[in-house]
Design a protein around this motif. Sequence first.
Motif, PDB file in Angstrom:
ATOM      1  N   ILE A 168      12.503 -14.842 -15.129  1.00 10.37           N
ATOM      2  CA  ILE A 168      11.689 -13.907 -14.344  1.00 10.37           C
ATOM      3  C   ILE A 168      10.207 -14.104 -14.704  1.00 10.37           C
ATOM      4  CG2 ILE A 168      11.223 -11.472 -13.875  1.00 10.37           C
ATOM      5  CD1 ILE A 168      14.181 -10.923 -14.576  1.00 10.37           C
ATOM      6  N   LYS A 169       9.424 -14.358 -13.664  1.00 10.60           N
ATOM      7  CA  LYS A 169       7.996 -14.618 -13.874  1.00 10.60           C
ATOM      8  C   LYS A 169       7.207 -13.976 -12.735  1.00 10.60           C
ATOM      9  CE  LYS A 169       4.627 -18.369 -14.293  1.00 10.60           C
ATOM     10  NZ  LYS A 169       4.413 -19.846 -14.249  1.00 10.60           N
ATOM     11  N   ALA A 170       6.244 -13.129 -13.090  1.00 11.39           N
ATOM     12  CA  ALA A 170       5.401 -12.478 -12.089  1.00 11.39           C
ATOM     13  C   ALA A 170       3.992 -13.066 -12.136  1.00 11.39           C
ATOM     14  CB  ALA A 170       5.351 -10.980 -12.349  1.00 11.39           C
ATOM     15  N   GLU A 171       3.348 -13.155 -10.949  1.00 15.86           N
ATOM     16  CA  GLU A 171       1.960 -13.609 -10.884  1.00 15.86           C
ATOM     17  C   GLU A 171       1.247 -12.891  -9.742  1.00 15.86           C
ATOM     18  OE1 GLU A 171       1.585 -17.726 -10.060  1.00 15.86           O
ATOM     19  OE2 GLU A 171       2.781 -17.667  -8.227  1.00 15.86           O
ATOM     20  N   GLY A 172      -0.057 -12.687  -9.932  1.00 21.23           N
ATOM     21  CA  GLY A 172      -0.857 -12.055  -8.907  1.00 21.23           C
ATOM     22  C   GLY A 172      -1.449 -13.076  -7.961  1.00 21.23           C
ATOM     23  N   LEU A 173      -1.531 -12.741  -6.647  1.00 20.94           N
ATOM     24  CA  LEU A 173      -2.108 -13.610  -5.620  1.00 20.94           C
ATOM     25  C   LEU A 173      -3.208 -12.857  -4.896  1.00 20.94           C
ATOM     26  CD1 LEU A 173       1.184 -15.093  -4.100  1.00 20.94           C
ATOM     27  CD2 LEU A 173      -0.252 -16.125  -5.869  1.00 20.94           C
ATOM     28  N   ASN A 174      -4.265 -13.605  -4.514  1.00 18.70           N
ATOM     29  CA  ASN A 174      -5.330 -12.961  -3.750  1.00 18.70           C
ATOM     30  C   ASN A 174      -5.061 -13.099  -2.257  1.00 18.70           C
ATOM     31  OD1 ASN A 174      -5.981 -15.589  -3.076  1.00 18.70           O
ATOM     32  ND2 ASN A 174      -7.707 -15.726  -4.510  1.00 18.70           N
ATOM     33  N   HIS A 175      -6.042 -12.769  -1.422  1.00 23.63           N
ATOM     34  CA  HIS A 175      -5.837 -12.822   0.024  1.00 23.63           C
ATOM     35  C   HIS A 175      -5.611 -14.243   0.527  1.00 23.63           C
ATOM     36  CE1 HIS A 175      -6.716  -8.600   0.623  1.00 23.63           C
ATOM     37  NE2 HIS A 175      -7.829  -8.716  -0.134  1.00 23.63           N
ATOM     38  N   ASN A 176      -6.047 -15.228  -0.222  1.00 19.79           N
ATOM     39  CA  ASN A 176      -5.864 -16.632   0.165  1.00 19.79           C
ATOM     40  C   ASN A 176      -4.612 -17.246  -0.455  1.00 19.79           C
ATOM     41  OD1 ASN A 176      -8.311 -16.679   1.676  1.00 19.79           O
ATOM     42  ND2 ASN A 176      -9.482 -16.945  -0.246  1.00 19.79           N
ATOM     43  N   GLU A 177      -3.732 -16.418  -0.976  1.00 13.81           N
ATOM     44  CA  GLU A 177      -2.476 -16.857  -1.592  1.00 13.81           C
ATOM     45  C   GLU A 177      -2.728 -17.699  -2.843  1.00 13.81           C
ATOM     46  OE1 GLU A 177       0.595 -15.937  -0.615  1.00 13.81           O
ATOM     47  OE2 GLU A 177      -0.290 -14.722   0.986  1.00 13.81           O
ATOM     48  N   ARG A 178      -3.913 -17.536  -3.440  1.00 11.59           N
ATOM     49  CA  ARG A 178      -4.216 -18.234  -4.682  1.00 11.59           C
ATOM     50  C   ARG A 178      -3.966 -17.308  -5.864  1.00 11.59           C
ATOM     51  NH1 ARG A 178      -7.006 -22.977  -4.080  1.00 11.59           N
ATOM     52  NH2 ARG A 178      -7.812 -23.425  -1.966  1.00 11.59           N
ATOM     53  N   LYS A 179      -3.691 -17.900  -7.007  1.00 12.91           N
ATOM     54  CA  LYS A 179      -3.393 -17.114  -8.198  1.00 12.91           C
ATOM     55  C   LYS A 179      -4.609 -16.303  -8.622  1.00 12.91           C
ATOM     56  CE  LYS A 179      -1.590 -17.557 -12.899  1.00 12.91           C
ATOM     57  NZ  LYS A 179      -1.065 -18.488 -13.930  1.00 12.91           N
ATOM     58  N   ALA A 180      -4.374 -15.018  -8.934  1.00 15.91           N
ATOM     59  CA  ALA A 180      -5.445 -14.130  -9.404  1.00 15.91           C
ATOM     60  C   ALA A 180      -4.951 -13.414 -10.647  1.00 15.91           C
ATOM     61  CB  ALA A 180      -5.808 -13.128  -8.320  1.00 15.91           C
ATOM     62  N   THR A 267       0.016  -4.207 -19.392  1.00 22.01           N
ATOM     63  CA  THR A 267       1.316  -4.876 -19.257  1.00 22.01           C
ATOM     64  C   THR A 267       2.238  -4.058 -18.363  1.00 22.01           C
ATOM     65  OG1 THR A 267       1.118  -5.890 -21.425  1.00 22.01           O
ATOM     66  CG2 THR A 267       3.331  -5.763 -20.493  1.00 22.01           C
ATOM     67  N   TYR A 268       2.836  -4.722 -17.373  1.00 25.88           N
ATOM     68  CA  TYR A 268       3.736  -4.100 -16.411  1.00 25.88           C
ATOM     69  C   TYR A 268       5.186  -4.481 -16.736  1.00 25.88           C
ATOM     70  CZ  TYR A 268      -0.330  -3.137 -13.428  1.00 25.88           C
ATOM     71  OH  TYR A 268      -1.527  -2.684 -12.930  1.00 25.88           O
ATOM     72  N   ASP A 269       6.103  -3.536 -16.487  1.00 23.76           N
ATOM     73  CA  ASP A 269       7.545  -3.822 -16.650  1.00 23.76           C
ATOM     74  C   ASP A 269       8.109  -4.289 -15.313  1.00 23.76           C
ATOM     75  OD1 ASP A 269       7.684  -3.107 -19.346  1.00 23.76           O
ATOM     76  OD2 ASP A 269       7.957  -0.970 -18.848  1.00 23.76           O
ATOM     77  N   ILE A 270       8.878  -5.369 -15.348  1.00 25.36           N
ATOM     78  CA  ILE A 270       9.511  -5.925 -14.152  1.00 25.36           C
ATOM     79  C   ILE A 270      11.032  -5.768 -14.281  1.00 25.36           C
ATOM     80  CG2 ILE A 270       9.798  -7.972 -12.708  1.00 25.36           C
ATOM     81  CD1 ILE A 270       6.913  -7.015 -12.889  1.00 25.36           C
ATOM     82  N   GLU A 271      11.683  -5.204 -13.246  1.00 23.98           N
ATOM     83  CA  GLU A 271      13.145  -5.046 -13.243  1.00 23.98           C
ATOM     84  C   GLU A 271      13.693  -5.506 -11.900  1.00 23.98           C
ATOM     85  OE1 GLU A 271      14.108  -1.146 -15.929  1.00 23.98           O
ATOM     86  OE2 GLU A 271      13.012  -0.778 -14.041  1.00 23.98           O
ATOM     87  N   GLY A 276      23.860  -2.482  -7.239  1.00 26.08           N
ATOM     88  CA  GLY A 276      23.925  -1.290  -8.072  1.00 26.08           C
ATOM     89  C   GLY A 276      23.812  -1.576  -9.550  1.00 26.08           C
ATOM     90  N   ASP A 277      23.537  -2.827  -9.937  1.00 28.50           N
ATOM     91  CA  ASP A 277      23.407  -3.204 -11.341  1.00 28.50           C
ATOM     92  C   ASP A 277      22.022  -3.788 -11.590  1.00 28.50           C
ATOM     93  OD1 ASP A 277      26.150  -2.609 -11.990  1.00 28.50           O
ATOM     94  OD2 ASP A 277      26.685  -4.454 -10.919  1.00 28.50           O
ATOM     95  N   ILE A 278      21.536  -3.616 -12.797  1.00 31.62           N
ATOM     96  CA  ILE A 278      20.299  -4.286 -13.191  1.00 31.62           C
ATOM     97  C   ILE A 278      20.660  -5.699 -13.604  1.00 31.62           C
ATOM     98  CG2 ILE A 278      20.456  -3.398 -15.567  1.00 31.62           C
ATOM     99  CD1 ILE A 278      17.329  -3.269 -15.489  1.00 31.62           C
ATOM    100  N   ILE A 279      19.988  -6.680 -12.994  1.00 34.13           N
ATOM    101  CA  ILE A 279      20.379  -8.080 -13.243  1.00 34.13           C
ATOM    102  C   ILE A 279      19.355  -8.850 -14.062  1.00 34.13           C
ATOM    103  CG2 ILE A 279      21.784  -8.131 -11.158  1.00 34.13           C
ATOM    104  CD1 ILE A 279      19.536  -9.725  -9.805  1.00 34.13           C
ATOM    105  N   GLY A 280      18.198  -8.243 -14.318  1.00 37.97           N
ATOM    106  CA  GLY A 280      17.225  -8.937 -15.157  1.00 37.97           C
ATOM    107  C   GLY A 280      15.980  -8.111 -15.401  1.00 37.97           C
ATOM    108  N   LYS A 281      15.302  -8.386 -16.514  1.00 38.30           N
ATOM    109  CA  LYS A 281      14.062  -7.686 -16.873  1.00 38.30           C
ATOM    110  C   LYS A 281      13.013  -8.688 -17.329  1.00 38.30           C
ATOM    111  CE  LYS A 281      16.079  -3.319 -18.491  1.00 38.30           C
ATOM    112  NZ  LYS A 281      16.119  -2.356 -19.644  1.00 38.30           N
ATOM    113  N   GLY A 282      11.747  -8.299 -17.121  1.00 39.86           N
ATOM    114  CA  GLY A 282      10.635  -9.119 -17.588  1.00 39.86           C
ATOM    115  C   GLY A 282       9.382  -8.293 -17.719  1.00 39.86           C
ATOM    116  N   SER A 283       8.269  -8.923 -18.000  1.00 36.76           N
ATOM    117  CA  SER A 283       7.002  -8.212 -18.115  1.00 36.76           C
ATOM    118  C   SER A 283       5.877  -9.064 -17.527  1.00 36.76           C
ATOM    119  CB  SER A 283       6.708  -7.852 -19.564  1.00 36.76           C
ATOM    120  OG  SER A 283       6.600  -9.020 -20.359  1.00 36.76           O
TER     121      SER A 283
END
Length: 288
Positions: A168-180, A267-271, A276-283
Amino acid sequence: MTKTQKIIAGIAGVVIAIFGGLLIKSHLDMQEMVEVISEEKETLLVEYQDLYLDYDSLRRYDTDLNEKLDQERERVAQLTEELKTVKATNARRIKELQGELTTMRTVMVSFVKQIDSLNQTNIRLTAENDEMKSEVRRVKQSYNALQNENKTLSEQVEIASRLEATGIKAEGLNHNERKATSASKISKVKVDFTIEKNATAQVGMRKVYLRITRPDGELLMHSKSDVFKYEDSMINYSAARDVEYGGEAMQSYVVYKVDTGELMAGTYDIELFCGGDIIGKGSWTIKG
């Protein structure tokens, strides 16, 4: 008085004496017989009273025969009262009452046999009933054990069939779909993940729910009506996506569109949830 007259007078005297003696003996014999009969009457009375008590005691053992027992007991009571009033000189009636006593004793013996038979039957039926109850308890215990075993197996199958999300990996994107990386420039949050291979899991279209929780504990979401069932509650989600799962490992992602000013540094929690089950967690951590 002539000699002949004297002889006649002497003979008459002897006859009178003999007759008188016979009368006295007869009276004594009669008195003795009355005393004997009186004693027999008293003995008979005691026996009748004992018989009454015997009938009364039988009522304690069997309610089904109580009506018949009451009839016989009442008959004993009537004959007892008659015996109390009958004269000792009425030997014939006393003899008849002795016969009645014998008959009623025979009847009582038959009642005792009936009650004993019923008691034996009750004992047998009670034993059979206890045996049946034991068998029912045994079957119920076996059934409960089987139910528990089936429940355990079902739970094991359910656990085995759950999906698992890894990487599990989260990333932010701007209006141009580029990493922010700063909160003010991020317009979307993309969460990538891999659903692992699971041969026991249900294949087909599956909905994956994403929950992103800010550092202050607030859930990122667009509407309070965006909910799904988890355990025994309905909870909100940030974003969701339908994926087609075929049992093999697959890569997927879920995107959350950020509202203006919604993000903050930290830091944000990602679930991730599915079925009906939790299948993974990240941050995920971003700058201000």
